[in-house]
Design an enzyme around this catalytic site. Structure first.
Site, short mmCIF file in Angstrom:
data_model
loop_
_atom_site.label_atom_id
_atom_site.label_comp_id
_atom_site.label_asym_id
_atom_site.label_seq_id
_atom_site.Cartn_x
_atom_site.Cartn_y
_atom_site.Cartn_z
N TYR A 296 12.71 31.75 8.74
CA TYR A 296 11.49 32.38 9.23
C TYR A 296 11.50 32.49 10.75
CZ TYR A 296 9.41 31.75 4.60
OH TYR A 296 9.13 31.80 3.26
N MET B 268 9.38 25.11 3.26
CA MET B 268 8.71 24.23 2.32
C MET B 268 9.69 23.59 1.34
SD MET B 268 5.63 24.97 -0.40
CE MET B 268 4.36 25.19 0.85
N LYS C 141 0.83 -1.20 0.00
CA LYS C 141 0.00 0.00 0.00
C LYS C 141 0.88 1.26 0.00
CE LYS C 141 -0.34 -0.01 5.06
NZ LYS C 141 -1.25 -0.06 6.23
N ARG D 285 -11.51 -0.13 15.39
CA ARG D 285 -11.21 0.60 14.16
C ARG D 285 -11.87 -0.14 13.01
NH1 ARG D 285 -5.04 1.35 12.04
NH2 ARG D 285 -5.52 -0.75 11.33
#
Length: 381
Positions: free
Chosen positions: A275, A323, A49, A147
């Site tokens: 930043y 990013m 997966k 679940r």
């Protein structure tokens, strides 16, 4: 207007050139698969997966089957169809689908389906009756996670309904499956309880007249530490790529993530970086800029404490991960632009590992390997 041609993101080159590269070591995947095949008491399902845990679906399918796995596992039908598109004939199981999933297409391509509820079973039976296909199903029991899977108090009714559908020729009950909530904690009482619930559920299925040939409960951690949970089949996903959630066994990591230094600058003490100036230099130093960031899978919350290997030296991340870029502190020894930085790898040469990045980010290695962005070049070796 035709879109401009682009170079494929996956190649057979073993070098990253001058761009960020994720090297995928299929020999490691093969070695890990063979280890589980030797250790399992039954068959091995390779869980591929999430694009093979971020390692490439086609390569993972091919390597796992060649190394002894006999089943393949996915979450969605869409993933299962992608597996079938590789041309393999091995059994493929899809275990997480909405009630309106395309069961007909799944049956046409010989995809087994997990059935966790009466509603899901009704949808499968309706699709099978309409299409003329006989669906292969694995009845899914909640063995302690609250679940996926049918609750134990709903199980007997599901077995009765499944048996009626089987007699009517709409389904074949191939298996019964469950999942352990705390398999990464060897010996935890929840694992014993989960196994007991599973075996009781199989007994209920047999009392209803069903004869499932494939009982499966254990994933990677339980396969390594709880042999009594192996039953007929074990499902190995993270273990194929070198991750042991129980951290009891050293497996071979299949990834090496590198990025080139694109810029180096000398800065004085008291220089704020990135930043928010969350990091301010306490001395004159050299800074290197790497062209990768959180869009590429470097978790922003790993900024404090993370480091990479540059020219054989540990260089800490300085400031927050952006990013598209990250700054690292080289100290007094600058390097040339183009020098390779190792973001993570097996750890054999002193580089960080996916376990390190998971620790810095407060998460698990699975999230690190599946989070590497698609713009990072893949190199299979």
């Amino acid at each position: 207007m035709n879109a401009p041609a682009t170079r494929p993101r996956t190649s057979r080159s073993t070098t990253g050139g001058h761009e960020p590269t994720l090297e995928i070591d299929l020999a490691a995947v093969a070695a890990n698969t063979r280890r589980f095949v030797r250790q399992a008491r039954g068959e091995v399902m390779a869980v591929v997966k999430a694009d093979g845990f971020g390692h490439g679906l086609h390569a993972m399918v091919r390597t796992a089957l060649a190394s002894g796995a006999t089943w393949l596992g996915t979450t969605s039908i869409t993933e299962a169809l992608a597996v079938r598109a590789t041309g393999v004939d091995a059994p493929v199981l899809s275990w997480l689908n909405p009630v309106d999933a395309d069961v007909t297409t799944a049956c046409r391509h010989r995809v087994d389906l997990a059935v966790p509820s009466e509603n899901h079973l009704a949808a499968v039976v309706e699709a099978a009756a309409w299409s003329g296909y006989r669906a292969r199903v694995h009845l899914q029991l909640d063995t302690g996670m609250a679940r996926d899977g049918a609750a134990p108090d709903e199980w007997a009714d599901l077995m009765t309904t499944a048996r009626r559908a089987e007699i009517a020729g709409h389904i074949t009950v191939v298996g019964v499956m469950g999942h352990l909530a705390r398999a990464d904690e060897p010996g935890h009482p929840a694992n014993t309880t989960g196994l007991r619930v599973m075996l009781s559920g199989v007994g209920t299925a047999e009392q209803a007249g069903l004869r499932p040939s494939t009982r499966h409960l254990a994933a990677t951690a339980a396969t390594l530490t709880e042999p009594e949970t192996h039953l007929d089949l074990v499902r190995i996903g993270a273990g194929l790529v070198g991750i042991d959630p129980s951290e009891s066994t050293r497996l071979r990591s299949a990834l090496r993530f590198t990025a080139p230094v694109v810029q180096v600058r000398r800065v004085p003490a008291e220089t704020g970086i990135g930043y928010g100036h969350t990091h301010v230099t306490d001395r004159a130093t050299n800074l290197a800029l790497l062209p990768v960031g959180y869009a590429d899978g470097l978790r922003r919350d790993a900024s404090e404490g993370a480091w990479v290997l540059v020219a054989g030296r540990r260089c800490p991340v300085a400031g927050v991960i952006s990013m598209d870029q990250v700054v690292v502190d080289l100290g007094d020894d600058p390097v040339q632009p183009g020098t390779e930085a190792v973001v993570f790898g097996p750890g054999d040469d002193g580089e960080p590992t996916v376990y390190d990045w998971a620790h810095w980010a407060g998460t698990i290695p699975h999230e690190i390997v599946t989070g590497i962005g698609h713009r990072i070049r893949r190199s299979i070796r």
